[in-house]
Scaffold this motif. Structure first.
Motif, PDB file in Angstrom:
ATOM      1  N   LEU A  25       0.827  -1.207   0.000  1.00 26.53           N
ATOM      2  CA  LEU A  25       0.000   0.000   0.000  1.00 26.53           C
ATOM      3  C   LEU A  25       0.865   1.261   0.000  1.00 26.53           C
ATOM      4  O   LEU A  25       0.470   2.280  -0.577  1.00 26.53           O
ATOM      5  CB  LEU A  25      -0.944  -0.005   1.201  1.00 26.53           C
ATOM      6  CG  LEU A  25      -2.028   1.077   1.204  1.00 26.53           C
ATOM      7  CD1 LEU A  25      -2.882   1.020  -0.053  1.00 26.53           C
ATOM      8  CD2 LEU A  25      -2.907   0.959   2.451  1.00 26.53           C
ATOM      9  N   SER A  26       2.029   1.217   0.621  1.00 26.58           N
ATOM     10  CA  SER A  26       2.933   2.372   0.601  1.00 26.58           C
ATOM     11  C   SER A  26       3.285   2.752  -0.829  1.00 26.58           C
ATOM     12  O   SER A  26       3.232   3.921  -1.222  1.00 26.58           O
ATOM     13  CB  SER A  26       4.210   2.065   1.382  1.00 26.58           C
ATOM     14  OG  SER A  26       3.944   1.836   2.745  1.00 26.58           O
ATOM     15  N   GLU A  27       3.617   1.771  -1.616  1.00 24.22           N
ATOM     16  CA  GLU A  27       3.986   2.004  -3.015  1.00 24.22           C
ATOM     17  C   GLU A  27       2.790   2.502  -3.819  1.00 24.22           C
ATOM     18  O   GLU A  27       2.920   3.419  -4.643  1.00 24.22           O
ATOM     19  CB  GLU A  27       4.532   0.706  -3.618  1.00 24.22           C
ATOM     20  CG  GLU A  27       5.040   0.824  -5.032  1.00 24.22           C
ATOM     21  CD  GLU A  27       5.579  -0.504  -5.544  1.00 24.22           C
ATOM     22  OE1 GLU A  27       4.811  -1.256  -6.168  1.00 24.22           O
ATOM     23  OE2 GLU A  27       6.769  -0.783  -5.290  1.00 24.22           O
ATOM     24  N   ALA A  28       1.623   1.920  -3.575  1.00 28.86           N
ATOM     25  CA  ALA A  28       0.418   2.327  -4.305  1.00 28.86           C
ATOM     26  C   ALA A  28       0.048   3.779  -4.006  1.00 28.86           C
ATOM     27  O   ALA A  28      -0.356   4.530  -4.907  1.00 28.86           O
ATOM     28  CB  ALA A  28      -0.738   1.399  -3.941  1.00 28.86           C
ATOM     29  N   LEU A  29       0.177   4.184  -2.751  1.00 26.97           N
ATOM     30  CA  LEU A  29      -0.155   5.564  -2.375  1.00 26.97           C
ATOM     31  C   LEU A  29       0.850   6.551  -2.956  1.00 26.97           C
ATOM     32  O   LEU A  29       0.482   7.662  -3.361  1.00 26.97           O
ATOM     33  CB  LEU A  29      -0.202   5.679  -0.850  1.00 26.97           C
ATOM     34  CG  LEU A  29      -1.357   4.926  -0.171  1.00 26.97           C
ATOM     35  CD1 LEU A  29      -1.191   4.962   1.347  1.00 26.97           C
ATOM     36  CD2 LEU A  29      -2.708   5.514  -0.565  1.00 26.97           C
ATOM     37  N   GLN A  30       2.125   6.156  -3.018  1.00 27.00           N
ATOM     38  CA  GLN A  30       3.123   7.040  -3.620  1.00 27.00           C
ATOM     39  C   GLN A  30       2.867   7.210  -5.113  1.00 27.00           C
ATOM     40  O   GLN A  30       2.999   8.314  -5.656  1.00 27.00           O
ATOM     41  CB  GLN A  30       4.527   6.487  -3.386  1.00 27.00           C
ATOM     42  CG  GLN A  30       5.641   7.421  -3.840  1.00 27.00           C
ATOM     43  CD  GLN A  30       5.638   8.737  -3.083  1.00 27.00           C
ATOM     44  OE1 GLN A  30       5.959   8.787  -1.909  1.00 27.00           O
ATOM     45  NE2 GLN A  30       5.258   9.814  -3.756  1.00 27.00           N
ATOM     46  N   THR A  31       2.492   6.123  -5.778  1.00 32.80           N
ATOM     47  CA  THR A  31       2.163   6.216  -7.199  1.00 32.80           C
ATOM     48  C   THR A  31       0.960   7.124  -7.420  1.00 32.80           C
ATOM     49  O   THR A  31       0.933   7.933  -8.361  1.00 32.80           O
ATOM     50  CB  THR A  31       1.867   4.817  -7.772  1.00 32.80           C
ATOM     51  OG1 THR A  31       3.036   4.001  -7.629  1.00 32.80           O
ATOM     52  CG2 THR A  31       1.485   4.888  -9.243  1.00 32.80           C
ATOM     53  N   LEU A  32      -0.039   7.009  -6.555  1.00 29.07           N
ATOM     54  CA  LEU A  32      -1.222   7.860  -6.652  1.00 29.07           C
ATOM     55  C   LEU A  32      -0.848   9.334  -6.567  1.00 29.07           C
ATOM     56  O   LEU A  32      -1.239  10.143  -7.435  1.00 29.07           O
ATOM     57  CB  LEU A  32      -2.211   7.507  -5.541  1.00 29.07           C
ATOM     58  CG  LEU A  32      -3.378   8.485  -5.346  1.00 29.07           C
ATOM     59  CD1 LEU A  32      -4.327   8.435  -6.534  1.00 29.07           C
ATOM     60  CD2 LEU A  32      -4.114   8.205  -4.035  1.00 29.07           C
ATOM     61  N   THR A  33      -0.116   9.711  -5.552  1.00 25.33           N
ATOM     62  CA  THR A  33       0.224  11.125  -5.386  1.00 25.33           C
ATOM     63  C   THR A  33       1.177  11.599  -6.480  1.00 25.33           C
ATOM     64  O   THR A  33       1.078  12.744  -6.945  1.00 25.33           O
ATOM     65  CB  THR A  33       0.835  11.388  -3.995  1.00 25.33           C
ATOM     66  OG1 THR A  33       1.981  10.552  -3.806  1.00 25.33           O
ATOM     67  CG2 THR A  33      -0.166  11.107  -2.901  1.00 25.33           C
ATOM     68  N   ASN A  34       2.094  10.735  -6.912  1.00 24.99           N
ATOM     69  CA  ASN A  34       2.963  11.106  -8.029  1.00 24.99           C
ATOM     70  C   ASN A  34       2.137  11.491  -9.249  1.00 24.99           C
ATOM     71  O   ASN A  34       2.403  12.503  -9.912  1.00 24.99           O
ATOM     72  CB  ASN A  34       3.888   9.943  -8.402  1.00 24.99           C
ATOM     73  CG  ASN A  34       5.078   9.811  -7.475  1.00 24.99           C
ATOM     74  OD1 ASN A  34       5.314  10.644  -6.616  1.00 24.99           O
ATOM     75  ND2 ASN A  34       5.835   8.745  -7.643  1.00 24.99           N
ATOM     76  N   ASN A  35       1.138  10.669  -9.570  1.00 24.29           N
ATOM     77  CA  ASN A  35       0.348  10.906 -10.764  1.00 24.29           C
ATOM     78  C   ASN A  35      -0.542  12.138 -10.637  1.00 24.29           C
ATOM     79  O   ASN A  35      -0.710  12.897 -11.599  1.00 24.29           O
ATOM     80  CB  ASN A  35      -0.487   9.666 -11.090  1.00 24.29           C
ATOM     81  CG  ASN A  35       0.347   8.536 -11.655  1.00 24.29           C
ATOM     82  OD1 ASN A  35       1.380   8.769 -12.279  1.00 24.29           O
ATOM     83  ND2 ASN A  35      -0.084   7.306 -11.432  1.00 24.29           N
TER      84      ASN A  35
END
Length: 537
Positions: free
Chosen positions: A203-213
């Protein structure tokens, strides 16, 4: 103190430092001998160390005992906010540290934070120079690290009006909705693939990808993370880590060459060159698009769809002092600060909710009650989710993404604080993390308890100095509304769509909450969880 004793002290101290982004073994084998003998030479021949400098200032704030040359550096561990808090408990809420040749003031009380960020805000509005910010952010011409003055006021005004104002944040809600929908679909697909074995997601990686995008679309106009081989997101992470790396030159200016020997300067240069090439490509693409889409008046047709890069390029017509490199610095600042801090706050929120299932249940009940049978959450629904807002406040209290706020600098002449003399050009750290956990201000401050904010008017907008996750005053974070909009909307969707468990064999109450060192303080171990879709009646 002989060379051997000094070497032991320096090595023990460096082993505690958050040395990220370059080879630790190389640092020890190459730079420690150079550092030790250089310091010893300065000490023996020139008598250069922090406590030996002659000064007419006599009424200094309390300071811990220090070692010649390195001062108090050996007392600051990898998690500086915790080290500062522990030292302040012994020496007071206004404490002067000697970090090498740099004098540093640590502020750990509401009263002193108020004095600096409100009563003497202008006097302490400048930023101290750091090698990392200078190397990576185009000579500190971004918003966060730029010296206080006319240039900083100019670029902050442009960025706030065109990206960070409440009106602009509302106009960009379609970006948040689209990107959160993509995240929800990915997690749903993961759940549907599960058969007999549980599907664990990072989930850490998924949330970082979300905010990056989200940030990339708002600042750059496209999801460059996916459009350019996922490199920009990784590069921004490296930049963030390097901004928190230990630079010898920051604490011993005359020994800055050791950063070259250790390889840190090379890391700065390599990351900067790659960043510069990428941002040049982004700007060229924007300029090409402008040249193709100008109307009869010489302006882009769809002004409502302009991203921050568009706005900064257009602003050059009225602001001749804003150069191409200035634009690149501001773009990087917006991306790094907006993306990583929001992802960190959401990562800690989901961690605390999973560890505290009663709070999780209460939050999910509220979200699902407010949304009802609608197929999607609307941002207007968030205004009715009072308990969710309390949870976000509690996370920002307990886990502020930047626990020691971006440092300020005292004036270039002696100034007074609480009756003490503050030396000129002293670096000032306001330890928000320590203030947020002060038992004199907060009841049971170490507990995760969102209920403390129910019917509590305290706000994180910078007027209540016991709660300052975004700072306050002129140098407070201008991206508050932008970040909160991402955090609240994403969390509401995660709580509405899924139930959350830890992987098999693990216990919720034993979830590892160890912090990682860095400019932002996220989880040391990524949050790996098991989602399951809710069953609607």
């Amino acid at each position: 103190m002989d060379v051997f004793s000094l070497g032991v002290v320096v090595r023990q101290w460096l082993e505690q430092q958050p040395i990220k982004g370059y080879a630790t073994s190389h640092l020890f084998t190459v730079s420690i001998p150079a550092l030790v003998f250089s310091l010893f030479y300065l000490f023996k021949i020139h008598g250069v160390y922090s406590s030996s400098k002659k000064s007419n200032i006599h009424n200094l704030p309390p300071s811990p005992p220090r070692i010649p040359i390195i001062g108090n550096l050996h007392q600051v561990g990898t998690l500086a906010h915790r080290s500062f808090r522990d030292l302040s408990r012994k020496h007071g809420p206004l404490m002067l540290l000697h970090l090498g040749q740099s004098q540093t003031l640590v502020v750990s009380s509401v009263e002193m934070a108020t004095e600096i960020m409100k009563n003497q805000d202008v006097a302490f509005a400048n930023r101290p120079y750091t090698n990392a910010a200078n190397a990576l952010l185009y000579g500190c011409t971004d918003i966060a690290f730029a010296p206080y003055g006319e240039y900083w006021r100019q670029v902050k005004k442009i960025s706030v009006l065109q990206l960070l104002s409440v009106k602009r944040v509302q106009s960009l809600k379609y970006v948040r909705q689209e990107e959160v929908d993509i995240l929800i679909q990915k997690i749903s697909s993961s759940c549907s693939l599960r058969k007999d074995d549980e599907q664990v997601i990072n989930l850490s990686e998924a949330l970082q990808t979300l905010t990056n995008n989200i940030v990339s679309r708002c600042v750059l106009g496209a999801k460059y993370e996916s459009a350019h081989g996922n490199r920009f997101g990784q590069l921004s992470k490296e930049i963030m880590e390097l901004l928190g790396a230990f630079s010898v030159g920051d604490y011993f200016p005359s020994l800055g060459w050791i950063d070259v020997v250790s390889g840190l300067s090379s890391k700065f240069n390599k990351a900067f060159q790659e960043l510069d090439i990428f941002l040049d490509r982004v700007i060229n693409e924007h300029l090409l698009r402008h040249s193709k889409s100008q109307d009869d008046d010489g302006e882009p047709d769809d002004s409502n769809k302009l991203d921050l890069t568009d706005v900064l390029l257009l602003s050059q017509k009225d602001n001749s002092k804003v150069s191409r490199n200035n634009i690149k610095a501001i773009i990087m600042d917006m991306f790094v600060s907006g993306s990583h801090t929001s992802a960190t706050a959401m990562e800690w929120t989901m961690s605390e909710l999973i560890k505290n299932p009663k709070v999780m249940d209460k939050a999910q009940d509220e979200v699902r009650r407010v949304v009802g049978n609608k197929s999607k959450i609307e941002e207007a629904d968030i205004n009715q989710m009072d308990y969710l807002k309390c949870i976000v406040k509690e996370i920002l209290r307990l886990h502020p993404p930047i626990p020691t706020l971006v440092p300020r600098e005292s004036p270039n002449s002696t100034t007074k604080l609480a009756g003490y003399d503050i030396p000129p050009n002293t670096t000032v750290y306001i330890n928000a993390w320590a203030i947020h956990r002060d038992s004199k201000v907060w009841e049971n401050p170490e507990e995760f308890r969102p209920e403390r904010f129910i019917d509590n008017p305290i706000s994180f907008k910078g007027q209540d100095f016991e709660f300052i996750p975004f700072g306050s005053g002129r140098r407070g974070c201008p991206g508050l509304s932008f970040g909160i909009a991402i955090i609240e909307f994403a969390l509401a969707n995660l709580l509405y769509r899924f139930n959350w468990e830890v992987p098999a064999g693990e216990k919720r109450e034993e979830l590892d909450m160890t912090e990682a060192s860095g400019f932002t303080v996220n989880r040391k171990i990524p949050l790996r969880v098991v989602p399951s879709t809710i069953k609607k009646p």
